[in-house]
Design a protein around this motif. Structure first.
Motif, short mmCIF file in Angstrom:
data_model
loop_
_atom_site.label_atom_id
_atom_site.label_comp_id
_atom_site.label_asym_id
_atom_site.label_seq_id
_atom_site.Cartn_x
_atom_site.Cartn_y
_atom_site.Cartn_z
N PRO A 57 16.56 47.58 55.47
CA PRO A 57 16.61 48.20 54.14
C PRO A 57 17.03 47.25 53.03
O PRO A 57 16.60 47.40 51.87
CB PRO A 57 17.65 49.32 54.32
CG PRO A 57 17.63 49.63 55.78
CD PRO A 57 17.33 48.33 56.47
N GLU A 58 17.84 46.25 53.36
CA GLU A 58 18.30 45.31 52.34
C GLU A 58 17.17 44.43 51.81
O GLU A 58 17.33 43.78 50.76
CB GLU A 58 19.39 44.42 52.92
CG GLU A 58 18.94 43.56 54.08
CD GLU A 58 20.06 42.77 54.71
OE1 GLU A 58 19.75 41.79 55.41
OE2 GLU A 58 21.22 43.13 54.49
N ALA A 59 16.04 44.39 52.50
CA ALA A 59 14.92 43.54 52.06
C ALA A 59 14.07 44.21 51.00
O ALA A 59 13.26 43.55 50.35
CB ALA A 59 14.05 43.17 53.26
N MET A 60 14.22 45.51 50.82
CA MET A 60 13.34 46.24 49.92
C MET A 60 13.46 45.75 48.47
O MET A 60 12.44 45.52 47.80
CB MET A 60 13.67 47.74 49.98
CG MET A 60 12.78 48.61 49.12
SD MET A 60 13.13 50.36 49.37
CE MET A 60 12.12 51.09 48.08
N GLY A 61 14.68 45.54 47.99
CA GLY A 61 14.86 45.10 46.61
C GLY A 61 14.38 43.70 46.35
O GLY A 61 13.48 43.47 45.51
N PRO A 62 14.91 42.68 47.06
CA PRO A 62 14.51 41.30 46.77
C PRO A 62 13.05 41.00 47.09
O PRO A 62 12.41 40.22 46.36
CB PRO A 62 15.45 40.47 47.66
CG PRO A 62 16.59 41.37 47.98
CD PRO A 62 16.02 42.74 48.02
N LEU A 63 12.52 41.56 48.17
CA LEU A 63 11.18 41.20 48.60
C LEU A 63 10.08 42.00 47.90
O LEU A 63 8.96 41.50 47.76
CB LEU A 63 11.04 41.38 50.11
CG LEU A 63 11.75 40.36 51.00
CD1 LEU A 63 11.47 40.64 52.47
CD2 LEU A 63 11.30 38.94 50.66
N PHE A 64 10.39 43.21 47.45
CA PHE A 64 9.31 44.07 46.93
C PHE A 64 9.60 44.63 45.54
O PHE A 64 8.78 44.47 44.64
CB PHE A 64 9.06 45.23 47.92
CG PHE A 64 8.54 44.77 49.25
CD1 PHE A 64 7.19 44.54 49.43
CD2 PHE A 64 9.40 44.56 50.31
CE1 PHE A 64 6.70 44.10 50.64
CE2 PHE A 64 8.92 44.12 51.53
CZ PHE A 64 7.57 43.88 51.70
N VAL A 65 10.75 45.27 45.36
CA VAL A 65 10.99 45.94 44.08
C VAL A 65 11.06 44.92 42.94
O VAL A 65 10.41 45.06 41.90
CB VAL A 65 12.28 46.78 44.14
CG1 VAL A 65 12.58 47.38 42.77
CG2 VAL A 65 12.15 47.87 45.19
N ARG A 66 11.84 43.87 43.12
CA ARG A 66 11.99 42.88 42.06
C ARG A 66 10.68 42.16 41.73
O ARG A 66 10.31 42.05 40.54
CB ARG A 66 13.08 41.87 42.44
CG ARG A 66 13.47 40.92 41.31
CD ARG A 66 14.59 40.00 41.79
NE ARG A 66 15.74 40.77 42.23
CZ ARG A 66 16.71 40.29 43.02
NH1 ARG A 66 16.66 39.04 43.43
NH2 ARG A 66 17.73 41.06 43.36
N PRO A 67 9.92 41.66 42.72
CA PRO A 67 8.64 41.02 42.37
C PRO A 67 7.65 41.97 41.71
O PRO A 67 6.90 41.55 40.81
CB PRO A 67 8.12 40.54 43.72
CG PRO A 67 9.33 40.39 44.58
CD PRO A 67 10.24 41.49 44.15
N LEU A 68 7.67 43.23 42.12
CA LEU A 68 6.73 44.18 41.51
C LEU A 68 7.13 44.51 40.07
O LEU A 68 6.27 44.66 39.19
CB LEU A 68 6.65 45.44 42.35
CG LEU A 68 5.94 45.29 43.70
CD1 LEU A 68 6.02 46.57 44.51
CD2 LEU A 68 4.49 44.87 43.51
N LEU A 69 8.41 44.61 39.82
CA LEU A 69 8.86 44.83 38.44
C LEU A 69 8.52 43.63 37.57
O LEU A 69 8.12 43.78 36.40
CB LEU A 69 10.37 45.10 38.41
CG LEU A 69 10.82 46.46 38.95
CD1 LEU A 69 12.34 46.55 38.96
CD2 LEU A 69 10.22 47.60 38.13
N ASP A 70 8.68 42.42 38.12
CA ASP A 70 8.27 41.22 37.39
C ASP A 70 6.78 41.23 37.10
O ASP A 70 6.34 40.81 36.02
CB ASP A 70 8.66 39.97 38.17
CG ASP A 70 10.16 39.78 38.26
OD1 ASP A 70 10.89 40.37 37.44
OD2 ASP A 70 10.61 39.04 39.17
N ALA A 71 6.00 41.70 38.07
CA ALA A 71 4.55 41.75 37.88
C ALA A 71 4.18 42.73 36.78
O ALA A 71 3.26 42.48 35.99
CB ALA A 71 3.86 42.13 39.19
N VAL A 72 4.89 43.85 36.71
CA VAL A 72 4.63 44.82 35.64
C VAL A 72 4.89 44.19 34.28
O VAL A 72 4.12 44.37 33.32
CB VAL A 72 5.50 46.08 35.83
CG1 VAL A 72 5.36 47.00 34.62
CG2 VAL A 72 5.10 46.82 37.10
#
Length: 222
Positions: A177-192
């Motif tokens: 669960p700790e990988a969700m933020g750094p690996l996915f949420v943060r890069p996707l927010l940056d992409a937005v």
């Protein structure tokens, strides 16, 4: 073989095996050897890369798409963990460079196969596969956009369900669960934020929503 003597659990007990018994023992041992699962052997790097690139080239042709996809599925499922990086590198490059949308979409779908068949060994390559997906947010083909969303959701679901604290050699990869933020949420927010047009922003938001949907409460112990 007629006079062969075998020891049993009681060392004082001996039994003489006849020729017919020896034959059945031989057949039984042969069947056991056939039932053993073959291990994944390392392939020649140059030959493996050439075979994968040839299959990726044939993805662009509808006449050879099915055969090429089957060959890539077989290569991914049978490759040794030490050679997985060769296949991932070919997939990542082809996801950006293939001129046909059908080939780009199929390559993105193969990322999920890499994760599901290679298990924890695929964790090391998650950032590269995610980057390849986010680069296709600007793709004008809707099938490729949908493949991006599906692939990101599948990769996030896979990563969250893996056990935390995985060590691959000397590398500590992020999982659980700790990988969700750094690996996915943060890069996707940056992409937005990096997307200047509404189309890519919509794809990035859909991908982010898919991550939350597939990695909600209760998944991977979250």
């Amino acid at each position: 073989c007629v006079s062969r003597i075998m020891d049993f659990e009681n060392p004082l007990e001996k039994k003489t095996i006849g020729s017919s018994d020896c034959f059945f023992i031989y057949v039984f041992q042969a069947q056991l050897r056939q039932c053993r699962l073959p291990g994944k052997r390392r392939a020649d790097p140059a030959l493996l890369k050439n075979r994968v690139l040839n299959s990726l080239t044939r993805l662009a042709d509808r006449d050879t798409l099915a055969v090429a996809a089957k060959e890539l599925n077989r290569a991914i499922t049978s490759v040794a963990a030490e050679d997985l990086g060769i296949i991932v590198a070919c997939l990542v490059d082809d996801a950006s460079s293939s001129p046909k949308p059908i080939a780009r979409a199929e390559v993105l779908r193969l990322f999920e196969l890499v994760a599901t068949t290679q298990g924890e060994h695929a964790l090391y390559y998650l950032p590269r596969m995610l980057t390849a997906c986010t680069r296709r947010f600007r793709d004008i083909d809707t099938a490729v956009q949908d493949a991006c969303v599906d692939a990101i959701g599948a990769l996030a679901h896979f990563a969250v369900r893996c056990r935390p604290g995985v060590h691959l050699g000397n590398v500590n990869v992020m999982a659980g669960p700790e990988a969700m933020g750094p690996l996915f949420v943060r890069p996707l927010l940056d992409a937005v934020g990096d997307c200047n047009s509404r189309g890519p922003q919509d794809v990035a938001c859909r991908a982010l929503a898919r991550v939350f949907r597939r990695c909600g409460a209760g998944v991977g112990g979250a």
